[in-house]
Design a protein around this motif. Structure first.
Motif, PDB file in Angstrom:
ATOM      1  N   SER A   1      38.911  42.260  38.997  1.00 34.96           N
ATOM      2  CA  SER A   1      39.567  43.358  39.506  1.00 34.96           C
ATOM      3  C   SER A   1      41.177  42.957  39.101  1.00 34.96           C
TER       4      SER A   1
ATOM      5  N   LEU B   1      38.246  47.074  34.690  1.00 37.16           N
ATOM      6  CA  LEU B   1      38.934  46.637  35.850  1.00 37.16           C
ATOM      7  C   LEU B   1      38.227  47.637  36.979  1.00 37.16           C
ATOM      8  N   VAL B   2      37.865  46.777  37.972  1.00 38.41           N
ATOM      9  CA  VAL B   2      37.400  47.318  39.091  1.00 38.41           C
ATOM     10  C   VAL B   2      38.004  46.814  40.664  1.00 38.41           C
ATOM     11  N   PRO B   3      38.087  47.842  41.530  1.00 44.04           N
ATOM     12  CA  PRO B   3      39.015  47.481  42.639  1.00 44.04           C
ATOM     13  C   PRO B   3      38.110  46.364  43.424  1.00 44.04           C
ATOM     14  N   GLN B   4      38.905  45.373  43.833  1.00 39.70           N
ATOM     15  CA  GLN B   4      38.310  44.369  44.362  1.00 39.70           C
ATOM     16  C   GLN B   4      36.921  44.564  45.366  1.00 39.70           C
ATOM     17  N   GLY B   5      37.279  45.204  46.298  1.00 41.43           N
ATOM     18  CA  GLY B   5      36.172  45.740  47.499  1.00 41.43           C
ATOM     19  C   GLY B   5      35.095  46.381  46.675  1.00 41.43           C
ATOM     20  N   THR B   6      35.377  47.132  45.556  1.00 43.94           N
ATOM     21  CA  THR B   6      34.279  47.764  45.027  1.00 43.94           C
ATOM     22  C   THR B   6      33.315  46.721  44.323  1.00 43.94           C
TER      23      THR B   6
ATOM     24  N   PRO C   1      35.548  55.451  49.546  1.00 44.05           N
ATOM     25  CA  PRO C   1      36.731  56.325  49.130  1.00 44.05           C
ATOM     26  C   PRO C   1      37.657  55.649  48.032  1.00 44.05           C
ATOM     27  N   THR C   2      37.502  54.318  47.833  1.00 38.89           N
ATOM     28  CA  THR C   2      38.298  53.616  47.117  1.00 38.89           C
ATOM     29  C   THR C   2      38.508  54.059  45.682  1.00 38.89           C
TER      30      THR C   2
ATOM     31  N   LEU D   1      39.635  57.047  44.789  1.00 39.80           N
ATOM     32  CA  LEU D   1      39.380  58.607  44.761  1.00 39.80           C
ATOM     33  C   LEU D   1      41.127  59.097  44.345  1.00 39.80           C
ATOM     34  N   GLY D   2      40.909  59.790  43.075  1.00 37.84           N
ATOM     35  CA  GLY D   2      42.299  60.491  42.641  1.00 37.84           C
ATOM     36  C   GLY D   2      42.733  59.501  41.877  1.00 37.84           C
ATOM     37  N   THR D   3      42.420  58.344  41.429  1.00 38.44           N
ATOM     38  CA  THR D   3      42.959  57.460  40.371  1.00 38.44           C
ATOM     39  C   THR D   3      42.044  57.441  39.050  1.00 38.44           C
ATOM     40  N   VAL D   4      42.473  56.736  38.223  1.00 37.93           N
ATOM     41  CA  VAL D   4      41.745  56.582  36.937  1.00 37.93           C
ATOM     42  C   VAL D   4      40.333  56.009  37.200  1.00 37.93           C
ATOM     43  N   VAL D   5      40.236  55.031  38.160  1.00 41.38           N
ATOM     44  CA  VAL D   5      39.128  54.423  38.677  1.00 41.38           C
ATOM     45  C   VAL D   5      37.874  55.719  39.029  1.00 41.38           C
TER      46      VAL D   5
END
Lengths: 219, 217
Positions: free
Chosen positions: A75, A96-101, A119-120, A122-126
């Motif tokens: 993350s 790169l992965v969001p920490q909670g994901t 929902p983490t 949404l609307g981003t490059v992830v």
């Protein structure tokens, strides 16, 4: 059945090209002795899964500096300039992965789930390339399970049945990684007799742990 | 009072007794120093506990650091947990508020704070989860970048951390709230005019009919 061993007995089980999950959050709760031994082993082409890539001289970062990692799934890489340098030079792939994901993908991998809706991101490059599902009017990203060939985790105490007690903020990704790997090696500061840890106080059930090594830092 | 203290003092006024709050690195961390008398909050640390507090340096426990790896402590009544629980608390709406810094924020409530393509890619850490899960998202930052460039924009140019997630922006010059129509200027710092805020802001904003001076506690 868990085995209490020396590091030299388990490090050869980590072989070139394996995906290895390593516990810790900015090197707190990272099995430093196992990482050091892995550096000495010169095993190469690893995919490392961790919250972050630590520091150049601490935590997972030592494996980046020694160039044993071909891919890092994390993350955060900002505390280890070497990770960014190798990434920019095309020598290291970074996902790169969001920490909670990251936590939930590992949980899915260890819990027999086919994925998680979050929902983490949404609307981003992830969200790029990922399925968006709508449930009860709310959009979610479908994130897929993540597993490792091996997990190197850290706990404060183990009993001889492999039950682990993590302490304070050193638990972080260690328990979930113990669920999501085929081979689980725990580095602990202290080993006590079976029965000495209250069942209610166990952070990681011993049935998940294959090998225990002593960190050498026990009191 | 310097710019950072103004921002931290104003954000602290948003805390209510009993709130569970996550403070990001930098100016947001300073908010803890200005929590009003009689207001008790539980600070969440995404590496795995609630009850975060600073340490005096007397007893340093290597297993207790904040999310920026700085030595920290846990107050009586705090609790430790793993990353799965930590982010379930975040995503599940159990945090009343998160306070974060920003590289850019825009009039639709979009936030960019995790990378500058071609320059620096530290990663999003827990920020994307925090902005998607906390009940209230406050951006706490200096109004403009070094050199004076606007950071409050019509539209973010950097990769987003979250889309339409920001509820409030607190800077050294002003306080904005974000609603469906865009930004509303609700407060200005002592000695700062609306015209001065306009000059330092690229975004369009409405001026609240009840515009007042920023309360600094």
């Amino acid at each position: 059945m868990v085995k209490i061993v020396k590091t030299e007995d388990v490090i050869p089980l980590i072989t070139d090209g394996m995906a290895v999950a390593i516990g810790g959050f900015l090197a707190v709760g990272t099995p430093e002795l196992l990482v050091d031994q892995l550096v000495d082993s010169q095993v190469t082409g690893l995919t490392v899964i961790g919250n972050d890539t630590g520091f150049p001289d601490k935590g997972i970062g030592k494996l980046i500096v020694s160039r044993q990692v071909k891919k890092a799934i994390a993350s955060h890489i900002g505390t280890n300039p070497e990770t960014g340098k190798q990434m920019n030079a095309g020598e290291l792939t970074v996902e790169l992965v969001p920490q909670g994901t990251l936590a939930e993908r590992l949980r899915c991998g260890g819990a027999g789930l086919g994925g998680v809706l979050t929902p983490t991101g949404l609307g981003t490059v992830v969200a790029e390339g990922k399925e968006v599902l709508t449930v009860a009017g709310q959009e979610y990203l479908l994130e897929t399970p993540l597993r490792a060939d091996a997990a190197l985790i850290k706990a404060a105490v183990a009993d001889k049945s492999g039950n682990l007690v993590c302490r304070r903020a050193a638990a972080n990704f260690n328990p979930v990684m113990a669920m999501a790997a085929d081979l689980v090696i725990a580095e602990v500061d202290k080993i006590v007799e079976t029965g000495e840890i209250e069942p209610d106080h166990v952070t990681v059930p011993g049935i998940l742990v294959d090998y225990i090594v002593l960190s050498g830092k026990g009191a | 009072m310097d710019a950072k203290e103004i921002i931290a003092r104003r954000v602290a006024q948003e805390l209510h007794d009993g709130n569970v709050v996550n403070l990001g690195i930098g100016i947001p961390t300073m908010v803890a120093d200005y929590i009003p008398e009689g207001i008790h909050v539980m600070l969440h640390s995404e590496n795995g506990f609630i009850g975060l507090t600073s340490v005096d340096g007397e007893f340093l426990d290597p297993d207790i650091v904040n999310a920026g790896a700085k030595p920290a402590a846990i107050i009586p009544g705090g609790a430790c947990f793993d990353s799965v629980m930590s982010f379930a608390l975040i995503r599940g709406g159990h945090l009343d508020m998160t306070v974060l810094g920003a590289l850019e924020v825009d009039q639709r409530g979009n936030l960019a704070n995790w990378m500058v393509p071609g320059k620096i890619v530290p990663g999003m850490g827990g920020a994307m989860d925090l902005v998607s899960g906390a009940k209230k998202v406050i951006v706490a930052m200096e109004h403009t970048a070094k050199g004076g460039a606007a950071k409050i924009l019509k539209k973010c140019t950097l990769p987003l951390t979250g889309q339409g997630v920001v509820n409030m922006i607190v800077t050294n010059l002003a306080v904005f709230t974000v609603n469906d129509n865009g930004l509303v200027l609700t407060e200005t710092a002592p000695g700062v005019s609306v015209a001065a805020v306009q000059a330092a802001t690229e975004a369009d904003f409405a001026v609240d009919a009840a515009l007042k001076q920023m309360s600094l506690g």
